[in-house]
Design a protein around this motif. Structure first.
Motif: not given
Length: 152
Positions: A3-10
């Motif tokens: 989820k952290e990576e998803q947030v940053m990518m988003s």
């Protein structure tokens, strides 16, 4: 992907899309000015007694890069330098009439983009906005600390 990576990518994707959508209108309305030049003009327009040090700290640039850009903007007629009668050492910058026009156009474009995107914010609760602001503030503080560790 967690989820952290998803947030940053988003977040990166969001910023990139906003920049892409805004780019064409900005270029059309602010012909002759690059995005970076407009950011300097925006800062100087919002902050009285802007100098190289304040600009460098706020825009996360070197003093040398700031000096180069301010010379360019002076040459373009967007800003002018001045000194205070009680401080002949420090050089400050302010907008010229032309610079103020660029600043005003830029502000109007921001209002236009905000209006375009208002539909999203109307669907978000105050609590959700507070939560997002809390995250951004925490992340900003973390990055400030990381920058301090590196001597910035």
């Amino acid at each position: 992907m967690n989820k952290e990576e998803q947030v940053m990518m988003s977040l990166r994707e969001l910023v990139n899309k906003m920049a892409w959508l805004n780019k064409f209108k900005m270029q059309e309305s602010l012909r002759g000015y690059k995005s970076s030049e407009v950011h300097y003009i925006e800062y100087i327009g919002r902050n009285s007694d802007s100098n190289v040090t304040k600009l460098a700290e706020s825009l996360y640039m070197t003093r040398g890069a700031i000096s180069k850009m301010t010379r360019k903007l002076i040459k373009k007629g967007a800003i002018e330098s001045y000194q205070k009668p009680d401080n002949k050492k420090e050089i400050y910058f302010r907008l010229t009439k032309q610079g103020q026009e660029v600043y005003n156009i830029h502000e109007e474009l921001h209002k236009e983009f905000q209006e375009r995107d208002k539909v999203v914010f109307e669907q978000i609760t105050e609590e959700q906005l507070d939560s997002m602001l809390n995250f951004v503030e925490k992340y900003n503080r973390h990055l400030d600390e990381e920058m301090k560790k590196r001597g910035y």
